[in-house]
Structure formats: structure tokens, C-alpha cells
Motif scaffolding. Structure first.
Motif, short mmCIF file in Angstrom:
data_model
loop_
_atom_site.label_atom_id
_atom_site.label_comp_id
_atom_site.label_asym_id
_atom_site.label_seq_id
_atom_site.Cartn_x
_atom_site.Cartn_y
_atom_site.Cartn_z
N TYR A 349 -6.82 6.08 3.94
CA TYR A 349 -5.62 5.84 4.74
C TYR A 349 -4.74 7.09 4.73
O TYR A 349 -4.69 7.84 3.75
CB TYR A 349 -4.83 4.65 4.20
N SER A 350 -4.02 7.31 5.83
CA SER A 350 -3.13 8.47 5.90
C SER A 350 -1.94 8.26 4.98
O SER A 350 -1.63 7.14 4.58
CB SER A 350 -2.64 8.66 7.34
N ASP A 351 -1.25 9.37 4.64
CA ASP A 351 -0.14 9.30 3.70
C ASP A 351 0.95 8.34 4.17
O ASP A 351 1.51 7.59 3.37
CB ASP A 351 0.46 10.69 3.49
N HIS A 352 1.27 8.35 5.46
CA HIS A 352 2.36 7.49 5.93
C HIS A 352 1.98 6.02 5.93
O HIS A 352 2.84 5.15 5.94
CB HIS A 352 2.83 7.93 7.33
N GLU A 353 0.68 5.73 5.89
CA GLU A 353 0.23 4.33 5.88
C GLU A 353 0.23 3.75 4.47
O GLU A 353 0.14 2.52 4.31
CB GLU A 353 -1.19 4.23 6.45
N LYS A 354 0.32 4.59 3.44
CA LYS A 354 0.21 4.08 2.07
C LYS A 354 1.35 4.57 1.19
O LYS A 354 1.17 4.82 0.00
CB LYS A 354 -1.14 4.45 1.46
N ASN A 355 2.55 4.69 1.77
CA ASN A 355 3.72 5.07 0.98
C ASN A 355 4.39 3.83 0.44
O ASN A 355 4.64 2.86 1.17
CB ASN A 355 4.72 5.87 1.83
N ILE A 356 4.69 3.83 -0.83
CA ILE A 356 5.23 2.65 -1.50
C ILE A 356 6.60 2.25 -0.96
O ILE A 356 7.04 1.11 -1.13
CB ILE A 356 5.29 2.88 -3.02
N LEU A 357 7.27 3.17 -0.26
CA LEU A 357 8.58 2.85 0.31
C LEU A 357 8.47 1.99 1.56
O LEU A 357 9.46 1.44 2.02
CB LEU A 357 9.33 4.15 0.65
N ASP A 358 7.26 1.85 2.10
CA ASP A 358 7.05 0.99 3.27
C ASP A 358 7.09 -0.46 2.82
O ASP A 358 6.23 -0.92 2.07
CB ASP A 358 5.68 1.31 3.89
#
Length: 447
Positions: A349-358
Motif C-alpha cells: 500500500y502507498s504511504d498515504h493509504e497506511k498512515n496511522i493518522l487516517d
């Protein structure tokens, strides 16, 4: 959700029954009128079995018969009033006047227990509130109980508020006499703190509160407002985390004297004052200052990790407690100290898809917390892996007795890297933050 969400006027009545079992049956029938898919006999049997095992009269005038059924859905409440009282259980002194039937879903223990706790807190009076006893019909009974629930949710108790104001005034006086740099107030909810406007503090005022409670007034009499979503954490430990937050925001300096004001565990009022000196008393939080202020580890990432861990401590998963381990920061070194126990669910997964802030990842993370091993997270919040086995050879200080492999791994990875680790204990729900092989912060839950 607030208790009012579970109250429906059409499920309130004046009881005609003369026995406890008949009263329960009357309320079950009323519930089934609004839920025609329910089998009244099945519901009644489940409630009576529970009642037989453990009596549900929780005061001399209140009983809360309850049960959980398969595939029931959200908890449902049905309420009945019997002015003359009903003999309930084995106690000859118990003459129950208010009967609250609570039915919930067998698979949702947390939601069910939350409603049960709200009922107990709302109706904790020693005698039945006159407004309930004077109800002439179901509609009036509904409105009376709704008023009790609203009063509880507002958290405004005149005696408690007066006591809080007196303590706040003393804290302001102490801040003036000591030349404090700030007055820090920690309150689970911000309602009822308007009195602060009547007592101007000689320094900046900071309010730390829980975002679970909606802030209705945009003009709270404090210079700055911060939110720490830590559910059920003991107040003195919430203070530790609040101070860490303020340090990361550069709100405190080494020379600052801080007057701290909060409530003791279980108290609905402010009743404890502590005087701290940042340089002398905050050595542990200050050791994290460089990482947080420089951005090596984003404080929002650390806060998010604490939030998710505290929610797991509070909720568990599938009605059971759970433990887990988060490792954050210094990923270049951490990756060499661990290997996968299972296929990495975040790989690809791309970085923006797996950021804990999401926030959309919250449930995913909680589900993967079941997997043995650690979450490995970069300082900017990108989740690099879950189910990672820590095999660091360097150990830190000796562990406290009773702590096991998860704490050992969390401590060890910080002894040989510049990462931080947060361990959630499955047995106690305690959150422990490690750095440099040592425990830096321990947040224990209240009873």
C-alpha cells in the motif's frame, strides 16, 4: 452515545403488576410491542434466568433486570414505575419502585455495559427522585427520566460545582504566590467550568479535556484548550500525558512553575492541586522533548497511537481484553531488529493509504492488534508492518515483576535503536511508554 439516545417515550409505563416476575413480564410485553420480531417468551426466560443467578436490584428502590440475546442489535430500554413498591429479591428491605428493563446484543458486550453504567450513574440517588415518583403516566415518566439523564450528561452538580470553584480560586491564589507560569486544569468534560471567568488567573490558563464530550460553549474562560482522548486513565497519569503534550507544544520551559488542578479518580469535581517545577519534576517528559519538538517523531502520531491503545484497553475486542505493541520512529534501524511472523498486511500500500493518522484505519488497526507481534510505524505515521517479531539482542533495565514477552520486546527495541515503543498490557490495560530501554511513562486505568 448519551443515555437519552436509548430512551423512547412509547416504552415507559405505570406498572400494574404486584410481583417482580409479573413486572418484568409486563415490560417485556411492552418491548415486544415495538419489536414485533421478538419472541416475548424467549426474552422473558433470558431475563428471569439472569435474575435468578444474580438479583438486579441495585438500590432499595431501583431494579435493572437485563439480558443479552443473539442478533438483538442496539440496546433497548423499557421502564416501569410502581409507586407502592414491589418485593424484589431476598432482601426484606427492598421495595422497588422503578424497574428498568435492559436488553442488548450477545455479541456487543461493550455497548451493553456502557448503557448499564450510564443507568447506574444517572440513578445513583439514595432515594427515588420525586420527579420520577410523581409521574402520572408513561409520558411524564419518560420526561422525568430524560431530565435525570440530561443532568448527568451535563455533569453540572451544584454542590460539586461550588466545591470546584473554591478549589479553583485556591489554585489561582497559589499561582500568584508562587509566580507560576501557567495554571493547568484537567477535566474529563468542560461543562460546569464557567466559574473560571470569575477568578482571573495571574498566568496563562490551560484546559486539557476529553474530546468525547461536545464543547457547547466556544467561549470557555481559558487561554488554550487541548484534548487528550485517553479513556478511563487515572487522573494523575492523565496529568503526566498532558504535561508531555504541553512540552511538545513548547508551552512549558525548564524554568516554569506549574499549578495543576484535577479531580481524583471517580470524582465529578476538581479536588486536587499539585505544584510542579518543569526542570525538577518533569525530567521524564523532558527527555522526549527533542524528538517531539524537532519532528523526528510527530506528536500527533504519538497521540494517535496512545488514543488507539487506550481505546483498545477500554473496549477490548469481541468482549475480551487485548494486548499489543507499537514501535514508532527510527525505522531504518528498527527494520533490522525484527522480522515478520505473518505476511505483512500493510505491504504493497502507498504511504498515504497506511498512515496511522487516517481515522478510517482505526478499525483495521484494532483488528490487526489480534496478531502476535508489533506494529512498526515511521515517525511520520506511516505503518510499515504489523505482526513483526522483535529480536533485539540488547536489553534495557530489569523489567518490573509480572511483565512478559511483549514488554520485554518493547523495552529491548528501544535499547538498541532511537525508537519509542508503547505497550498495552492485556491483563491490566496499562499503557507503558519505553525509550532508551527504560520505562518513561505508565498510564494506568481507573477502576
Amino acid at each position: 452515545m448519551p443515555l437519552a439516545h436509548y430512551l423512547n417515550a412509547i416504552r415507559f409505563c405505570l406498572l400494574k403488576s404486584e410481583t417482580a416476575e409479573a413486572a418484568i413480564g409486563e415490560l417485556v410485553d411492552l418491548l415486544c410491542e415495538t419489536r414485533p420480531n421478538l419472541n416475548a417468551s424467549t426474552v422473558l426466560e433470558a431475563v428471569l434466568v439472569r435474575e435468578h443467578d444474580v438479583g438486579t436490584n441495585i438500590s432499595s428502590w431501583l431494579a435493572v433486570p437485563h439480558a443479552r440475546l443473539p442478533d438483538f442489535g442496539h440496546p433497548q430500554i423499557t421502564v416501569g414505575l410502581c409507586r407502592q413498591g414491589l418485593a424484589w429479591g431476598a432482601s426484606s428491605e427492598c421495595s422497588v419502585q422503578l424497574v428498568v428493563l435492559l436488553i442488548g446484543d450477545e455479541a456487543d458486550r461493550h455497548d451493553f455495559l456502557s448503557v448499564l453504567a450510564m443507568l447506574a450513574r444517572t440513578l445513583q440517588h439514595r432515594t427515588i427522585p420525586p420527579s420520577l415518583l410523581s409521574a402520572e403516566n408513561g409520558e411524564e415518566l419518560y420526561r422525568a427520566l430524560l431530565q435525570c439523564a440530561s443532568s448527568d450528561e451535563d455533569g453540572v452538580d451544584s454542590d460539586g460545582q461550588a466545591a470546584s470553584e473554591a478549589v479553583y480560586e485556591s489554585a489561582c491564589s497559589m499561582a500568584e504566590k508562587t509566580g507560576a507560569g501557567c495554571l493547568l486544569v484537567i477535566a474529563d468534560q468542560p461543562s460546569g467550568l464557567d466559574f473560571a471567568a470569575n477568578h482571573p488567573a495571574p498566568c496563562q490558563t490551560l484546559l486539557v479535556t476529553n474530546p468525547r464530550h461536545q464543547i457547547n460553549s466556544p467561549d470557555l474562560p481559558f487561554d488554550h484548550l487541548f484534548e487528550i482522548p485517553l479513556h478511563g486513565i487515572l487522573p494523575r497519569h492523565a496529568l503526566d500525558f498532558a504535561l508531555l503534550l504541553l512540552i511538545s507544544r513548547n508551552r512549558l520551559t525548564l524554568d516554569d512553575t506549574i499549578v495543576c488542578l484535577y479531580g481524583s479518580s471517580g470524582a465529578a469535581r476538581l479536588d486536587t492541586i499539585r505544584l510542579l517545577n518543569a526542570g525538577e519534576d518533569l525530567r521524564v517528559p523532558l527527555t522526549l522533548r527533542e524528538e517531539l519538538v524537532s519532528g523526528i517523531i510527530d506528536f500527533q502520531v504519538l497521540l494517535r497511537i496512545f488514543t488507539l491503545a487506550s481505546e483498545l484497553a477500554h473496549e477490548g475486542r469481541e468482549g475480551k481484553p487485548i494486548g499489543t505493541l507499537f514501535v514508532v520512529g527510527d525505522y531504518e534501524q528498527v527494520q533490522h531488529q525484527c522480522h515478520q511472523m505473518v505476511i505483512n498486511p500493510f505491504k504493497g500500500y502507498s504511504d498515504h493509504e497506511k498512515n496511522i493518522l487516517d481515522p478510517s484505519l482505526a478499525e483495521t488497526i484494532k483488528e490487526f492488534a489480534h496478531i502476535d507481534g508489533a506494529f512498526v510505524i515511521r515517525g511520520d505515521g506511516v505503518i510499515m508492518s504489523a505482526g513483526s517479531f522483535i529480536r533485539a539482542e540488547v536489553m534495557g533495565e530489569q523489567l518490573q515483576g509480572g511483565l512478559g514477552a511483549r514488554h520485554t520486546a518493547g523495552q529491548a527495541i528501544t535499547a538498541c535503536t532511537n525508537a519509542l515503543s508503547l505497550v498495552l498490557s492485556e491483563s491490566t490495560g496499562t499503557l507503558t511508554l519505553y525509550k532508551n530501554g527504560s520505562s518513561m511513562l505508565s498510564l494506568k486505568r481507573g477502576s
